[in-house]
Design an enzyme around this catalytic site. Structure first.
Site, short mmCIF file in Angstrom:
data_model
loop_
_atom_site.label_atom_id
_atom_site.label_comp_id
_atom_site.label_asym_id
_atom_site.label_seq_id
_atom_site.Cartn_x
_atom_site.Cartn_y
_atom_site.Cartn_z
N GLY A 155 0.81 -1.22 0.00
CA GLY A 155 0.00 0.00 0.00
C GLY A 155 0.84 1.27 0.00
O GLY A 155 0.49 2.25 0.67
N ARG B 1 1.28 3.73 -2.00
CA ARG B 1 0.71 5.03 -2.44
C ARG B 1 -0.33 5.56 -1.47
O ARG B 1 -0.79 6.69 -1.59
CB ARG B 1 0.06 4.90 -3.82
CG ARG B 1 1.02 4.78 -4.99
CD ARG B 1 0.26 4.53 -6.28
NE ARG B 1 -0.49 3.28 -6.26
CZ ARG B 1 -1.82 3.20 -6.18
NH1 ARG B 1 -2.55 4.29 -6.18
NH2 ARG B 1 -2.43 2.03 -6.12
N MET C 233 -1.14 6.08 4.77
CA MET C 233 -0.28 5.48 5.80
C MET C 233 0.96 4.84 5.18
O MET C 233 2.04 4.92 5.74
CB MET C 233 -1.08 4.44 6.59
CG MET C 233 -2.16 5.02 7.47
SD MET C 233 -1.51 6.01 8.82
CE MET C 233 -0.94 4.73 9.92
N THR D 50 -3.62 -2.39 8.74
CA THR D 50 -4.93 -2.40 8.07
C THR D 50 -6.00 -2.85 9.05
O THR D 50 -5.81 -3.80 9.80
CB THR D 50 -4.85 -3.37 6.87
OG1 THR D 50 -3.77 -2.94 6.05
CG2 THR D 50 -6.13 -3.38 6.08
N ASN E 58 -4.26 0.29 16.34
CA ASN E 58 -3.78 1.66 16.56
C ASN E 58 -2.29 1.65 16.89
O ASN E 58 -1.89 1.08 17.90
CB ASN E 58 -4.57 2.31 17.69
CG ASN E 58 -4.42 3.81 17.66
OD1 ASN E 58 -3.36 4.32 17.31
ND2 ASN E 58 -5.47 4.53 17.99
N PHE E 59 -1.50 2.28 16.02
CA PHE E 59 -0.05 2.31 16.21
C PHE E 59 0.41 3.52 17.01
O PHE E 59 1.59 3.70 17.23
CB PHE E 59 0.66 2.31 14.86
CG PHE E 59 0.86 0.94 14.29
CD1 PHE E 59 1.70 0.03 14.90
CD2 PHE E 59 0.21 0.55 13.14
CE1 PHE E 59 1.90 -1.24 14.38
CE2 PHE E 59 0.38 -0.72 12.61
CZ PHE E 59 1.23 -1.62 13.22
N HIS F 137 -13.56 12.62 15.82
CA HIS F 137 -12.83 12.39 14.56
C HIS F 137 -13.33 13.33 13.46
O HIS F 137 -14.42 13.88 13.55
CB HIS F 137 -13.01 10.94 14.09
CG HIS F 137 -12.14 9.97 14.83
ND1 HIS F 137 -12.48 9.42 16.03
CD2 HIS F 137 -10.91 9.46 14.51
CE1 HIS F 137 -11.52 8.62 16.44
NE2 HIS F 137 -10.55 8.62 15.54
N HIS F 138 -12.53 13.40 12.40
CA HIS F 138 -12.91 14.16 11.20
C HIS F 138 -14.24 13.62 10.63
O HIS F 138 -14.61 12.46 10.89
CB HIS F 138 -11.81 14.04 10.14
CG HIS F 138 -11.49 12.62 9.79
ND1 HIS F 138 -12.16 11.94 8.80
CD2 HIS F 138 -10.59 11.73 10.29
CE1 HIS F 138 -11.70 10.71 8.70
NE2 HIS F 138 -10.75 10.55 9.61
N LYS G 209 -14.94 10.09 8.52
CA LYS G 209 -14.83 8.75 9.09
C LYS G 209 -16.17 8.04 8.97
O LYS G 209 -17.22 8.63 9.25
CB LYS G 209 -14.41 8.84 10.57
CG LYS G 209 -14.11 7.51 11.19
CD LYS G 209 -13.50 7.66 12.57
CE LYS G 209 -13.29 6.32 13.26
NZ LYS G 209 -12.48 5.37 12.51
N GLY H 67 -12.69 2.30 16.33
CA GLY H 67 -12.12 1.04 16.80
C GLY H 67 -11.37 1.26 18.11
O GLY H 67 -11.39 0.41 19.00
P1 NAP Z 1 -5.56 4.70 1.77
O1 NAP Z 1 -4.93 6.05 1.68
O2 NAP Z 1 -6.83 4.43 1.04
O3 NAP Z 1 -4.46 3.64 1.29
C1 NAP Z 1 -4.71 2.29 0.99
C2 NAP Z 1 -3.80 1.88 -0.14
O4 NAP Z 1 -3.89 0.48 -0.36
C3 NAP Z 1 -4.15 2.58 -1.46
O5 NAP Z 1 -2.97 3.10 -2.04
C4 NAP Z 1 -4.72 1.43 -2.29
O6 NAP Z 1 -4.54 1.61 -3.68
C5 NAP Z 1 -3.87 0.30 -1.76
N1 NAP Z 1 -4.35 -1.02 -2.19
C6 NAP Z 1 -5.63 -1.39 -2.46
N2 NAP Z 1 -5.62 -2.67 -2.88
C7 NAP Z 1 -4.34 -3.08 -2.88
C8 NAP Z 1 -3.69 -4.30 -3.25
N3 NAP Z 1 -4.38 -5.34 -3.69
N4 NAP Z 1 -2.35 -4.37 -3.11
C9 NAP Z 1 -1.66 -3.34 -2.67
N5 NAP Z 1 -2.20 -2.14 -2.34
C10 NAP Z 1 -3.52 -2.03 -2.44
O7 NAP Z 1 -5.81 4.31 3.29
P2 NAP Z 1 -4.93 4.69 4.60
O8 NAP Z 1 -5.49 5.88 5.25
O9 NAP Z 1 -3.49 4.65 4.26
O10 NAP Z 1 -5.28 3.43 5.53
C11 NAP Z 1 -4.94 2.13 5.16
C12 NAP Z 1 -5.43 1.16 6.23
O11 NAP Z 1 -4.77 1.46 7.48
C13 NAP Z 1 -6.93 1.26 6.53
O12 NAP Z 1 -7.44 -0.02 6.79
C14 NAP Z 1 -6.99 2.14 7.79
O13 NAP Z 1 -8.15 1.91 8.57
C15 NAP Z 1 -5.74 1.68 8.50
N6 NAP Z 1 -5.17 2.62 9.48
C16 NAP Z 1 -4.56 2.06 10.55
C17 NAP Z 1 -3.93 2.84 11.49
C18 NAP Z 1 -3.24 2.18 12.66
O14 NAP Z 1 -2.72 2.87 13.53
N7 NAP Z 1 -3.22 0.86 12.72
C19 NAP Z 1 -3.94 4.24 11.35
C20 NAP Z 1 -4.56 4.80 10.22
C21 NAP Z 1 -5.16 3.97 9.28
P3 NAP Z 1 -5.65 2.41 -4.55
O15 NAP Z 1 -5.50 3.85 -4.14
O16 NAP Z 1 -5.28 2.15 -5.96
O17 NAP Z 1 -6.99 1.85 -4.17
#
Ligand code: NAP
Length: 269
Positions: free
Chosen positions: A13, A15, A18, A103, A130-131, A158-159, A162, A168
């Protein structure tokens, strides 16, 4: 925590919001090296060829099997989408690569299945909803306080983009509070809501409130009420960089694990 030599990391992921942040964190951490990335487009390109991403030579793979067979990867960091994260995690474990999964969307059954898989393979894994170290500490402190103050309410803010409510993190905080809080129903027994929802969501005898407004990022307050005293715990995430200290810690820690750990609070010393 052991100090390892260079840890070779693949980021899934890259691009995403996160994923980008994770690339920057890895590029600026001496002990970590990004050797590959997994995306669903840009096969064969290098990360540095994509606009706005870190200046890294790491190749982009769209095929997970190819990535793990061609590259020597110690840890997979995954910030993608729920189904994709699960698939990546299973693949990583089957190749002996330690997954660090940010994720969201893993069910209890998923976690149990993945834990069995990790233990069968003897490969460490971390899934952390949550990291943010501060948010994890807020949960731990809340659990500690609930032993003494069973009257509690959670307010998460939150914003407005959401989709899920409560967050969570709020649910996880509630679960941790339940482990130490004496069972009681709060407030007046004849309390009546004049407008539905005014008292927030009922969660095992206490309330969780969700605020959604533009301008907010990710915030949480836990309020405890006692005899003539109030204790308020609050955490604010200002940006996505706030998660990276936890990701760095998880990448290091997962190298010493032989099972799946769910939740950063279980590895935070
Ligand atoms: P995001 O900006 O939508 O990024 C997700 C990325 O995954 C996009 O670039 C997407 O590509 C890509 N993707 C989709 N299918 C894929 C595949 N098959 N192989 C590889 N990459 C793929 O979302 P985000 O804000 O970064 O959040 C990502 C995840 O982390 C979410 O589940 C969110 O809830 C979680 N999160 C966790 C924390 C934590 O602390 N644990 C904090 C924030 C967010 P496309 O743009 O082409 O669809």
């Amino acid at each position: 925590m052991t100090n390892h030599n260079t840890i070779k990391v693949a980021v899934a992921g890259p691009r995403g919001k996160m994923g980008r942040e994770a690339l920057t964190m890895i590029a600026t951490t001496d002990q970590l090296q990004c050797v590959a990335t997994i995306d669903r487009k840009n096969e064969g390109k290098l990360i540095k060829e994509l606009e706005g991403l870190s200046d890294l030579d790491a190749p982009i793979y769209t095929d997970v099997d190819q990535c793990f067979s061609e590259q020597d990867v110690d840890v997979l960091v995954d910030f993608t989408h729920p189904d994709v994260g699960k698939y990546h995690m299973e693949k990583a474990l089957s190749y002996g690569v330690r997954p660090v999964i940010g994720t969201s969307g893993f069910s209890e059954e998923d976690v149990q299945h993945l834990r069995t898989m990790a233990e069968d393979k003897g490969v460490g894994a971390i899934i952390a909803p949550n990291f943010s170290i501060g948010a994890v500490l807020l949960m731990k402190f809340s659990q500690m306080a609930a032993r003494h103050f069973p009257d509690v309410e959670i307010i998460e803010l939150h914003h407005d983009q959401k989709r899920d409510a409560p967050s969570g993190t709020a649910i996880k905080t509630g679960e941790m509070i339940l482990q130490t809080r004496e069972n009681k129903s709060q407030g007046h027994s004849e309390e009546k809501e004049l407008i539905k929802g005014a008292r927030g969501a009922e969660y095992n005898g206490f309330r969780i409130h969700s605020v959604r407004l533009p301008g907010l990022i990710a915030h949480q307050e836990v309020l405890f009420g006692g005899e003539g005293e109030l204790l308020t715990l609050r955490h604010d995430s200002m940006n996505r960089e706030s998660f990276m200290q936890g990701v760095r810690m998880a990448v290091n820690t997962v190298m010493d694990l032989k099972t799946l750990v769910y939740g950063l609070e279980n590895v935070l010393e």
